[in-house]
Design a protein around this motif. Structure first.
Motif, PDB file in Angstrom:
ATOM      1  N   ARG A  46       5.489   0.230  12.961  1.00  0.00           N
ATOM      2  CA  ARG A  46       4.412   1.068  12.775  1.00  0.00           C
ATOM      3  C   ARG A  46       3.598   0.473  11.476  1.00  0.00           C
ATOM      4  O   ARG A  46       4.471   0.329  10.453  1.00  0.00           O
ATOM      5  CB  ARG A  46       4.213   2.624  12.790  1.00  0.00           C
ATOM      6  N   VAL A  47       2.480   0.764  11.374  1.00  0.00           N
ATOM      7  CA  VAL A  47       1.663   0.984  10.078  1.00  0.00           C
ATOM      8  C   VAL A  47       1.500   2.232   9.667  1.00  0.00           C
ATOM      9  O   VAL A  47       0.977   3.036  10.300  1.00  0.00           O
ATOM     10  CB  VAL A  47       0.467   0.141  10.109  1.00  0.00           C
ATOM     11  N   VAL A  48       2.124   2.745   8.556  1.00  0.00           N
ATOM     12  CA  VAL A  48       2.310   4.142   8.180  1.00  0.00           C
ATOM     13  C   VAL A  48       1.461   4.467   7.010  1.00  0.00           C
ATOM     14  O   VAL A  48       1.158   3.566   5.978  1.00  0.00           O
ATOM     15  CB  VAL A  48       3.553   4.543   8.022  1.00  0.00           C
ATOM     16  N   ILE A  49       0.609   5.513   7.065  1.00  0.00           N
ATOM     17  CA  ILE A  49      -0.271   5.999   5.989  1.00  0.00           C
ATOM     18  C   ILE A  49       0.063   7.536   6.048  1.00  0.00           C
ATOM     19  O   ILE A  49       0.565   8.216   6.759  1.00  0.00           O
ATOM     20  CB  ILE A  49      -1.653   5.930   6.090  1.00  0.00           C
ATOM     21  N   PRO A  50      -0.259   7.910   4.761  1.00  0.00           N
ATOM     22  CA  PRO A  50       0.007   9.567   4.284  1.00  0.00           C
ATOM     23  C   PRO A  50      -0.725  10.539   5.379  1.00  0.00           C
ATOM     24  O   PRO A  50      -1.894  10.121   5.875  1.00  0.00           O
ATOM     25  CB  PRO A  50      -0.324   9.762   2.896  1.00  0.00           C
ATOM     26  N   GLU A  51      -0.209  11.635   5.408  1.00  0.00           N
ATOM     27  CA  GLU A  51      -0.924  12.666   6.095  1.00  0.00           C
ATOM     28  C   GLU A  51      -2.472  12.742   5.744  1.00  0.00           C
ATOM     29  O   GLU A  51      -3.307  13.278   6.355  1.00  0.00           O
ATOM     30  CB  GLU A  51      -0.246  14.032   6.330  1.00  0.00           C
ATOM     31  N   ASP A  52      -2.544  12.853   4.272  1.00  0.00           N
ATOM     32  CA  ASP A  52      -3.720  13.179   3.763  1.00  0.00           C
ATOM     33  C   ASP A  52      -4.581  11.743   3.334  1.00  0.00           C
ATOM     34  O   ASP A  52      -5.347  11.863   2.372  1.00  0.00           O
ATOM     35  CB  ASP A  52      -3.501  13.908   2.368  1.00  0.00           C
ATOM     36  N   ALA A  53      -4.355  11.009   3.830  1.00  0.00           N
ATOM     37  CA  ALA A  53      -4.940   9.625   3.758  1.00  0.00           C
ATOM     38  C   ALA A  53      -6.392   9.686   3.892  1.00  0.00           C
ATOM     39  O   ALA A  53      -6.939  10.442   4.747  1.00  0.00           O
ATOM     40  CB  ALA A  53      -4.529   8.528   4.767  1.00  0.00           C
ATOM     41  N   SER A  54      -7.195   8.794   3.062  1.00  0.00           N
ATOM     42  CA  SER A  54      -8.460   8.999   3.126  1.00  0.00           C
ATOM     43  C   SER A  54      -9.115   8.224   4.111  1.00  0.00           C
ATOM     44  O   SER A  54      -8.438   7.468   4.677  1.00  0.00           O
ATOM     45  CB  SER A  54      -9.079   8.291   1.747  1.00  0.00           C
ATOM     46  N   PRO A  55     -10.613   8.460   4.574  1.00  0.00           N
ATOM     47  CA  PRO A  55     -11.179   8.011   5.869  1.00  0.00           C
ATOM     48  C   PRO A  55     -10.935   6.326   5.474  1.00  0.00           C
ATOM     49  O   PRO A  55     -10.748   5.585   6.545  1.00  0.00           O
ATOM     50  CB  PRO A  55     -12.580   8.309   5.590  1.00  0.00           C
ATOM     51  N   PRO A  78      12.727   3.368   9.065  1.00  0.00           N
ATOM     52  CA  PRO A  78      12.789   1.920   8.907  1.00  0.00           C
ATOM     53  C   PRO A  78      12.197   0.955   9.758  1.00  0.00           C
ATOM     54  O   PRO A  78      12.128   0.989  10.945  1.00  0.00           O
ATOM     55  CB  PRO A  78      14.351   1.823   9.229  1.00  0.00           C
ATOM     56  N   GLY A  79      11.982  -0.075   9.075  1.00  0.00           N
ATOM     57  CA  GLY A  79      10.989  -1.367   9.754  1.00  0.00           C
ATOM     58  C   GLY A  79       9.562  -1.164   9.760  1.00  0.00           C
ATOM     59  O   GLY A  79       8.875  -2.024  10.257  1.00  0.00           O
ATOM     60  N   ASP A  80       9.190   0.106   9.245  1.00  0.00           N
ATOM     61  CA  ASP A  80       7.712   0.294   9.103  1.00  0.00           C
ATOM     62  C   ASP A  80       7.024  -0.447   7.903  1.00  0.00           C
ATOM     63  O   ASP A  80       7.804  -0.872   7.007  1.00  0.00           O
ATOM     64  CB  ASP A  80       7.300   1.611   9.068  1.00  0.00           C
ATOM     65  N   ILE A  81       5.655  -0.689   8.114  1.00  0.00           N
ATOM     66  CA  ILE A  81       4.839  -1.236   7.199  1.00  0.00           C
ATOM     67  C   ILE A  81       4.186  -0.031   6.444  1.00  0.00           C
ATOM     68  O   ILE A  81       3.417   0.637   6.944  1.00  0.00           O
ATOM     69  CB  ILE A  81       4.110  -2.144   7.302  1.00  0.00           C
ATOM     70  N   VAL A  82       4.331   0.480   5.027  1.00  0.00           N
ATOM     71  CA  VAL A  82       3.799   1.583   4.457  1.00  0.00           C
ATOM     72  C   VAL A  82       2.620   1.539   3.669  1.00  0.00           C
ATOM     73  O   VAL A  82       3.106   0.502   2.687  1.00  0.00           O
ATOM     74  CB  VAL A  82       4.999   2.522   3.721  1.00  0.00           C
ATOM     75  N   LEU A  83       1.631   1.972   3.855  1.00  0.00           N
ATOM     76  CA  LEU A  83       0.430   1.918   2.961  1.00  0.00           C
ATOM     77  C   LEU A  83       0.411   3.109   1.949  1.00  0.00           C
ATOM     78  O   LEU A  83       0.288   4.348   2.600  1.00  0.00           O
ATOM     79  CB  LEU A  83      -0.992   1.605   3.479  1.00  0.00           C
ATOM     80  N   THR A  84       0.294   3.061   0.817  1.00  0.00           N
ATOM     81  CA  THR A  84       0.306   4.093   0.010  1.00  0.00           C
ATOM     82  C   THR A  84      -0.960   3.984  -1.301  1.00  0.00           C
ATOM     83  O   THR A  84      -1.145   2.779  -1.642  1.00  0.00           O
ATOM     84  CB  THR A  84       1.517   4.551  -0.863  1.00  0.00           C
ATOM     85  N   VAL A  85      -1.802   4.901  -1.371  1.00  0.00           N
ATOM     86  CA  VAL A  85      -2.609   4.843  -2.620  1.00  0.00           C
ATOM     87  C   VAL A  85      -2.532   6.021  -3.662  1.00  0.00           C
ATOM     88  O   VAL A  85      -2.186   7.202  -3.233  1.00  0.00           O
ATOM     89  CB  VAL A  85      -4.226   5.052  -1.948  1.00  0.00           C
ATOM     90  N   ALA A  86      -2.257   5.544  -4.674  1.00  0.00           N
ATOM     91  CA  ALA A  86      -2.283   6.389  -6.182  1.00  0.00           C
ATOM     92  C   ALA A  86      -3.354   6.162  -6.949  1.00  0.00           C
ATOM     93  O   ALA A  86      -3.298   4.935  -7.677  1.00  0.00           O
ATOM     94  CB  ALA A  86      -0.855   6.405  -6.704  1.00  0.00           C
TER      95      ALA A  86
END
Length: 617
Positions: A46-55, A78-86
């Motif tokens: 899956r493509v994973v983003i945080p619960e509080d991800a921006s629009p 495991p196996g996911d693609i994670v996108l995070t913003v800081a």
């Protein structure tokens, strides 16, 4: 959006590899980590983003997920693609760090756009390497903040689907701007007096010519006469295009060209045609020039921009006002540009213009703070004086970046194509003739772009269509993306070009391929040439009975074409359309109809008849 992972592009990949991934533009830094193992995109990834991800991050993640045929999730496994913003005020806002291993991929960035650019690198490698990515870490960021492509859909009409495809190409190569030149006119207006000596004797007569030598590609409510009748985009369509582009990391920069190149605006208000002396141009040019000394001109122009700004059609920060090749009074020109810039600044926009003050000197000051200047001609303005005047500048210099396709295969400025090897090896946004790069204030140099102009439109249009233009558009977008992203090339041009060519299928920019479509058609007895549409798509309509003259025909990018044949009434005929690069023909009941199709307007100049294959009804 259709998935990009096309089987024809996938190459066998080793289970363990850690060489630097080859993407366009190149990664700035790469650190191998063979011990982490190569990542393989699994069926349940899956493509994973945080619960509080921006629009914005949500939109970017969904775009990428659609491209690779996977879902978006909020909790990683495991196996996911994670996108995070800081957020990090010290970091390049479009930069990202991509960390890959067999257990997953993580893209971290200071902004959603930076994270999205990381997915562009992933997408290219997945396509080339069978959905795998080597173990290691990439740190990547652009050298310049503005990396763009200017497309003239004002003079020559293009389907909305073509603009969507241009967005896709820009996004793929991390070009973050697509400037759309939405209004203009045929460039050699004086020729109308030669072609129609009985009808065209003055500039005012130019305004009455049909089809109009001018075009305005947006629906306009206040002045409906502005809107082109062949192809124009509704406000809703343009809003959707802007939103679709934003989801792909691309900002649409709209351009309405004033006070010259404004024939359609003059046509809607002929009382505002320029009446003074013409400096260095044929008198017919005044048909495309607004009278800047008329007190109604500025409110008229401002109201046109306001309609799109106030209704959210132009939601982006930058709005291009044109400003080039005006042959009237210098002081009047400077007053107008200053006033229009101030008007847009007051509305919260950043005006951009084709900077022309070397050819339009004068005493009247022109606003420069918060205004962007496209340096497009060293004759009209040069980079150092523009910077000294206070403008932020963009390198889109004609001698390096302009093409005007006409089918003659001339390479070079204003030619059919550019020398991409020369660009790849020699050009950068700092490249200006007789200008020391060290003298350019880097804080004032926004970046670079290239331009495709459709000057040879209307009466001179040889018939090149989007399908003909897309291969060079892809190659040039890739080249300018590379040169605006990195300081120095890390591989030879041959390797770069090979990768560009290998990506053509993914972007649907390969040379036009032959196709045919067959229909069984019964024209009712007594049909009286009532049109019969066989199939329709964004770029192409096929007709058994054309609305032009009742013959077999097609519509291509707003223009109607017919063959020298009509189907018999009261019987069933078998009609086959054939098309390949530059040619389209029809076979009826096994007999080929001789002769090229004939364009409804200006048929003698049309030489190329490539036809995009429509979808069957």
């Amino acid at each position: 959006m259709k998935a990009f992972l096309l089987p024809t592009l996938l190459l066998a990949a080793a289970t363990a590899w850690c060489a630097k991934p080859e993407v366009i533009p190149e990664l700035r830094q790469w650190t191998d980590n063979a011990a982490a193992g190569a990542y393989t995109l699994g069926a349940d990834a899956r493509v994973v983003i945080p619960e509080d991800a921006s629009p914005a991050l949500v939109r970017h993640a969904q775009t990428f997920a659609d491209e690779i045929g996977r879902a978006v999730a909020r909790t990683a496994r495991p196996g996911d693609i994670v996108l995070t913003v800081a957020p990090d005020p010290k970091a390049n806002p479009e930069g990202y760090t991509l960390t890959a291993g067999k257990d997953g991929i993580r893209i971290a960035a200071p902004t959603p756009l930076g994270a999205f650019w990381g997915t562009r690198s992933l997408l290219q490698v997945f396509q080339a390497k069978g959905n795998t990515f080597p173990g290691g870490e990439a740190k990547d960021w652009p050298e310049y903040a503005h990396r763009g492509f200017m497309f003239d859909c004002g003079r020559k009409p293009f389907a909305l689907d073509t603009l969507r495809q241009l967005v896709r190409i820009c996004s793929y190569y991390k070009l973050n701007e697509l400037q759309l030149h939405l209004s203009d006119n045929y460039i050699w207006l004086h020729r109308y007096a030669e072609w129609f000596p009985d009808k065209v004797k003055t500039a005012a007569d130019i305004l009455k010519v049909e089809p109009s030598p001018g075009a305005f590609r947006l629906e306009n409510a206040k002045y409906p006469a502005l809107t082109s009748t062949d192809i124009a985009y509704s406000k809703a369509q343009f809003k959707n295009l802007v939103a679709e582009a934003a989801a792909q990391g691309v900002t649409i920069v709209p351009e309405l060209d004033v006070p010259g190149h404004a024939l359609q605006m003059v046509r809607a208000r002929p009382d505002l045609m320029y009446k003074g002396p013409i400096h260095g141009k044929h008198d017919m040019e005044r048909a495309a020039m607004l009278d800047l000394d008329n007190p109604e001109t500025l409110p008229y122009v401002a109201s046109i921009f306001d309609e799109y700004i106030d209704e959210g059609v132009f939601p982006g920060q930058v709005v291009h006002i044109g400003g080039d090749e005006y042959y009237g009074d210098n002081e009047s020109y400077r007053r107008f540009i200053d006033a229009l810039c101030k008007h847009l600044l007051a509305k919260g926009k950043t005006p951009r213009l084709w900077c022309s003050f070397r050819r339009k000197p004068g005493k009247t000051p022109v606003s420069s703070k918060g205004v962007q200047a496209s340096i497009w001609s060293m004759d009209w303005e040069r980079p150092l004086p523009a910077i000294q005047a206070g403008f932020d500048i963009l390198n889109i210099l004609d001698s390096w970046t302009y093409i005007v396709p006409r089918g003659g295969n001339r390479v070079g400025a204003y030619g059919d194509d550019l020398d991409t090897r020369k660009l790849y090896e020699q050009w950068s946004p700092l490249t200006f003739p007789n200008t020391d790069p060290a003298a350019i204030d880097r804080a004032k140099l926004l970046g670079g772009a290239w331009a495709l102009w459709t000057d040879v439109s209307g009466p001179s249009d040889p018939g090149l269509c989007a399908k003909d233009l897309l291969p060079r558009i892809q190659r040039l977008c890739a080249t300018f993306a590379q040169k605006c992203w990195v300081k120095a090339n890390g591989r030879p041009y041959e390797a770069f070009l090979a990768q560009v060519n290998a990506q053509a299928n993914a972007l649907d920019t390969a040379e036009p391929q032959p196709w045919e479509m067959t229909f069984e058609v019964t024209v009712p007895a007594g049909n009286a040439k009532k049109p019969i549409l066989l199939t329709s798509s964004g770029e192409t309509d096929l007709y058994a009975v054309s609305p032009v003259n009742g013959n077999i025909g097609f519509r291509r990018e707003g223009a109607q074409y017919t063959f020298d044949a009509a189907l018999p009434e009261g019987k069933t005929s078998k009609v086959t359309f054939h098309s390949e690069k530059y040619k389209t023909w029809v076979v009826v009941d096994g007999k080929k109809i001789e002769g090229n199709p004939v364009r409804e307007h200006y048929p003698k100049t049309c030489k190329f008849f490539t036809l995009a294959k429509p979808q069957a009804k």
